[in-house]
Scaffold this active site. Sequence first.
Site, mmCIF file in Angstrom:
data_model
loop_
_atom_site.group_PDB
_atom_site.id
_atom_site.type_symbol
_atom_site.label_atom_id
_atom_site.label_comp_id
_atom_site.label_asym_id
_atom_site.label_seq_id
_atom_site.Cartn_x
_atom_site.Cartn_y
_atom_site.Cartn_z
ATOM 1 N N LYS A 59 0.839 -1.209 0.000
ATOM 2 C CA LYS A 59 0.000 0.000 0.000
ATOM 3 C C LYS A 59 0.873 1.257 0.000
ATOM 4 C CE LYS A 59 -3.759 1.993 2.779
ATOM 5 N NZ LYS A 59 -4.510 1.884 4.049
ATOM 6 N N SER A 97 -9.531 1.584 3.290
ATOM 7 C CA SER A 97 -8.739 2.361 2.363
ATOM 8 C C SER A 97 -7.735 1.539 1.548
ATOM 9 C CB SER A 97 -7.992 3.447 3.128
ATOM 10 O OG SER A 97 -7.048 2.889 4.005
ATOM 11 N N SER A 114 -9.354 -0.566 7.585
ATOM 12 C CA SER A 114 -8.839 -0.432 6.219
ATOM 13 C C SER A 114 -8.211 -1.674 5.600
ATOM 14 C CB SER A 114 -7.825 0.710 6.149
ATOM 15 O OG SER A 114 -8.505 1.951 6.142
#
Lengths: 491, 97
Positions: free
Chosen positions: A78, A153, A177
């Site tokens: 990420k 996210s 997330s």
Amino acid sequence: MELNTLTIKQAGQMLAKKEISSVDLTKACLARIKEVDGKIKACLTVCENEALTQAKTADARRSKGEQGELLGIPMLVKDVIMTKEVRTTAASRILDNYTAPYDATVVRRLKAAGAVLLGKTNTDEFAHGSSTENSAYWTSRNPWDLTRVPGGSSGGSAAGVAADMSIFALGTDTGGSTRYPAAFCGIVGLKQTYGRSSRFGLMAMTSSTDVPGIFGKTVADVALVLNKMAGVDKNDATTVNDLVPDYGKELSKSLKGLTIGLPAEYFIKGIHQGVIKAINQAMETFKNLGVKFKPVSLPLTKYALPVYYIICPAEISSNLARFDGIGYGFSEQNGVKNLYETYAKSRGKGFGLEAKRRIMLGTYALSAGYYDAYYLKAQKVRSKLRQEMYQALEEVDCLLTPTAPHPAFKIGQQVDDPLKMYLEDIFMVAPSLAGLPGLSVPCGFAVPDDGETPLPVGLQLIGKRLDETTILRVGHQYEQATEWHKQKAKI
Amino acid sequence: MQLSKNEIQHIAKLARLELTDVELEKYGAQLSAVLNYIDQLKEVEVQGVEPTAQVTGLENVLREDVVRGWDKAEIEEALNGAPEREGRFIKVKRVIE
């Protein structure tokens, strides 16, 4: 066989037997990214050359006799997790050209174990969101239905693994997330106990709940990655010194005699019927595996979201103060007359709508005259929430809840209503505030009310502090009894 | 509770954010809605409850107060992020008027 579809376990065995090389495996993943990422848009940066160099190094290490479960295994990371020599943007314009001078501790540890970095994945800007729609670049797509969000996210990492672009991926989990997009994309997602792994090199959002997250195709894979990541780090004073167990060791232990708690407050009105059906089915499976269920009550659950949406923006407003247009990142130079304008114009232009909204909310909650009413009050309610969860977990081995109240929603559907978007985290934030581990495991499919394509559903297991072992074991045993995790999206 | 445009502007100034008129208006309504939602915390009795600032139970994690070296390449990489440099220094606008 398509190598990119393998699990870590499968690929590791083939690498050990020299049936394939890490270069083969890495090339297969890179080819898959080229093939489908035009549609999925999971990756912000693909570092092909660096990946192939790392794969060659891994192969060389293996040919010298070195072994290791992650040696030569490709991963996506990420883009709020810092990586040396490969840019880290946090999906924000303010860091569009930023390259970190060092690797995050978790990345450094995984690279040392031989993992190969394929690229960096899309996220809501600075991880603020539940859909990737707050990314300054683009919205990632759910591999199961390209008109829908992958969740967020860490949506790029989840979509990347679900679409077999990578063998595993890293995310972060502050208020859901990792677990939430894992459920939307039909893969496994682990949020560790706060303090279990280092946050050093994770771009800080809510420092008191941020943890690294792991996405895998199976629970056993996630356990392997956790083994290499966990442990105390001198660069993160909040990591704990407790012994790191071998998380793979107890996976195969039977669930007979185990008691799982069902918190009534997580089975509320408004949950999608398909989700309820999938969870009920999963409970039947667990009963057949010898699990006993026990109702538990967590009456403060409804206050978890309001507490979170004070503490999270408050910590964000403080953490994002470092983006000032001076040391690094975007700096507005045009028409800037003084230092205040450097700050205000760089930040005003550099941050997206949601980041600014949270900075504003947090600044308000911490400002003179409001601190006691909002921030301090939230921190006190947090104590009660935490105590309540600890107590409930004393009577059972872990808790079971749905991961999300419904399957993936359509892109653009709720982007203009921040409060509605915040409510998406309803089942996620209480364990985050309490620092407890949580695991999302695929448990079926549900047809959304506004569509026909069945979409993945996830169940969440919440464990005792530092007891990832139990939730991984429960998740693994469930996986052995079901086929959900083997389903693949047709892209 | 409804935040006025003046209040929103004041918060933006504290946060060092230059906002457009459209943003000021939008945030006024949205922040008010979120704060109204958060107001339900008033229902919870917290007398005598200690606030939770962290969940690890760790206390006073200390390290030796020694300088740790950075290699030259890392120092360059870190300094290179700055928009204006002068040698080993980052150039900023005048701080004291």
